[in-house]
Design a protein around this motif. Structure first.
Motif, PDB file in Angstrom:
ATOM      1  N   TYR A  78       0.828  -1.205   0.000  1.00  0.00           N
ATOM      2  CA  TYR A  78       0.000   0.000   0.000  1.00  0.00           C
ATOM      3  C   TYR A  78       0.867   1.263   0.000  1.00  0.00           C
ATOM      4  N   ALA A  79       2.066   1.190   0.564  1.00  0.00           N
ATOM      5  CA  ALA A  79       2.983   2.329   0.530  1.00  0.00           C
ATOM      6  C   ALA A  79       3.381   2.649  -0.907  1.00  0.00           C
ATOM      7  N   VAL A  80       3.581   1.619  -1.714  1.00  0.00           N
ATOM      8  CA  VAL A  80       3.885   1.832  -3.132  1.00  0.00           C
ATOM      9  C   VAL A  80       2.710   2.537  -3.809  1.00  0.00           C
ATOM     10  N   LEU A  81       1.494   2.127  -3.474  1.00  0.00           N
ATOM     11  CA  LEU A  81       0.310   2.779  -4.039  1.00  0.00           C
ATOM     12  C   LEU A  81       0.218   4.234  -3.585  1.00  0.00           C
ATOM     13  N   LEU A  82       0.551   4.496  -2.337  1.00  0.00           N
ATOM     14  CA  LEU A  82       0.507   5.847  -1.798  1.00  0.00           C
ATOM     15  C   LEU A  82       1.484   6.776  -2.517  1.00  0.00           C
ATOM     16  N   ALA A  83       2.616   6.253  -2.911  1.00  0.00           N
ATOM     17  CA  ALA A  83       3.654   7.073  -3.559  1.00  0.00           C
ATOM     18  C   ALA A  83       3.426   7.251  -5.056  1.00  0.00           C
ATOM     19  N   GLU A  84       2.413   6.602  -5.605  1.00  0.00           N
ATOM     20  CA  GLU A  84       2.176   6.679  -7.049  1.00  0.00           C
ATOM     21  C   GLU A  84       2.098   8.139  -7.502  1.00  0.00           C
ATOM     22  N   GLY A  85       2.832   8.429  -8.556  1.00  0.00           N
ATOM     23  CA  GLY A  85       2.879   9.777  -9.082  1.00  0.00           C
ATOM     24  C   GLY A  85       3.965  10.633  -8.455  1.00  0.00           C
ATOM     25  N   ARG A  86       4.530  10.163  -7.373  1.00  0.00           N
ATOM     26  CA  ARG A  86       5.611  10.895  -6.690  1.00  0.00           C
ATOM     27  C   ARG A  86       6.945  10.182  -6.831  1.00  0.00           C
ATOM     28  N   ALA A  87       6.894   8.854  -6.732  1.00  0.00           N
ATOM     29  CA  ALA A  87       8.102   8.034  -6.821  1.00  0.00           C
ATOM     30  C   ALA A  87       7.692   6.648  -7.299  1.00  0.00           C
ATOM     31  N   THR A  88       8.583   6.011  -8.013  1.00  0.00           N
ATOM     32  CA  THR A  88       8.319   4.651  -8.481  1.00  0.00           C
ATOM     33  C   THR A  88       8.625   3.659  -7.366  1.00  0.00           C
ATOM     34  N   ALA A  89       8.147   2.455  -7.543  1.00  0.00           N
ATOM     35  CA  ALA A  89       8.438   1.394  -6.574  1.00  0.00           C
ATOM     36  C   ALA A  89       9.940   1.176  -6.462  1.00  0.00           C
ATOM     37  N   ASP A  90      10.638   1.224  -7.595  1.00  0.00           N
ATOM     38  CA  ASP A  90      12.081   1.037  -7.587  1.00  0.00           C
ATOM     39  C   ASP A  90      12.773   2.155  -6.813  1.00  0.00           C
ATOM     40  N   GLN A  91      12.325   3.396  -7.014  1.00  0.00           N
ATOM     41  CA  GLN A  91      12.922   4.505  -6.275  1.00  0.00           C
ATOM     42  C   GLN A  91      12.685   4.363  -4.773  1.00  0.00           C
ATOM     43  N   LEU A  92      11.478   3.959  -4.410  1.00  0.00           N
ATOM     44  CA  LEU A  92      11.166   3.768  -2.986  1.00  0.00           C
ATOM     45  C   LEU A  92      12.010   2.673  -2.364  1.00  0.00           C
ATOM     46  N   THR A  93      12.104   1.532  -3.044  1.00  0.00           N
ATOM     47  CA  THR A  93      12.843   0.407  -2.469  1.00  0.00           C
ATOM     48  C   THR A  93      14.337   0.715  -2.379  1.00  0.00           C
ATOM     49  N   ARG A  94      14.864   1.445  -3.360  1.00  0.00           N
ATOM     50  CA  ARG A  94      16.279   1.841  -3.288  1.00  0.00           C
ATOM     51  C   ARG A  94      16.513   2.796  -2.118  1.00  0.00           C
TER      52      ARG A  94
END
Length: 169
Positions: A78-94
């Protein structure tokens, strides 16, 4: 009524708010591991309160988190969904990986990429994810597999919702 990604993102926002209330106001320096574990549990418990209330009003608590780590997996998704449009999943995980890193010297390249004003609060979302990953590791989870599954799950949900919107248009 079908559950939407916007609703899931709202749940993640509730967890992020709980995390933010308990976390230091400044992103740097990153909290020590034990504090990240505690903050990950705080965020997971907040998510559990909005998603897992039982008919008798009981919500998942600290001990239940140890037994039901899927709450942490849901939080990551759900955190990945929350960041949609701001950061990609790859950017978040990195960025989350950098926040958990014990390598010296610490590099913050990924954190800097999501700490721009137009990406806010992606850096806090990544910090919450780092804390959730610490909690998952504390409970003995296979963190890389859990994170990969959460990202795949979020991407599948995003694709499914986009396909439904196309069909409805």
């Amino acid at each position: 009524m079908d559950l939407t990604n916007a609703a899931r993102a709202d749940w993640a926002a509730d967890a992020l708010n709980a995390y933010a209330r308990a976390a230091p106001a400044a992103l740097l320096p990153f909290p020590e591991r034990a504090e990240r574990v505690r903050l990950g549990i705080v965020a997971a418990e907040a998510l559990a309160r909005v998603t897992r209330a039982t008919t008798d009003g009981h919500t998942v608590d600290h001990q239940d988190i140890a037994d039901e780590v899927e709450v942490i997996g849901d939080l990551l998704c759900y955190a990945v969904l929350l960041a949609e449009g701001r950061a990609t999943a790859d950017q978040l995980t990195r960025a989350a990986a950098e926040m958990r890193s014990t390598d010296y010297p610490v590099t913050l390249t990924a954190v800097c990429k999501i700490s721009t004003p137009d990406a806010q609060p992606a850096d806090r979302i990544a910090a919450m994810m780092a804390a959730a990953l610490e909690a998952a590791e504390h409970y003995g989870c296979d963190v890389p597999t859990m994170l990969a599954h959460a990202v795949t799950c979020a991407q599948d949900m995003q694709a499914e919702e986009a396909a439904e919107e196309e069909d409805g248009a």
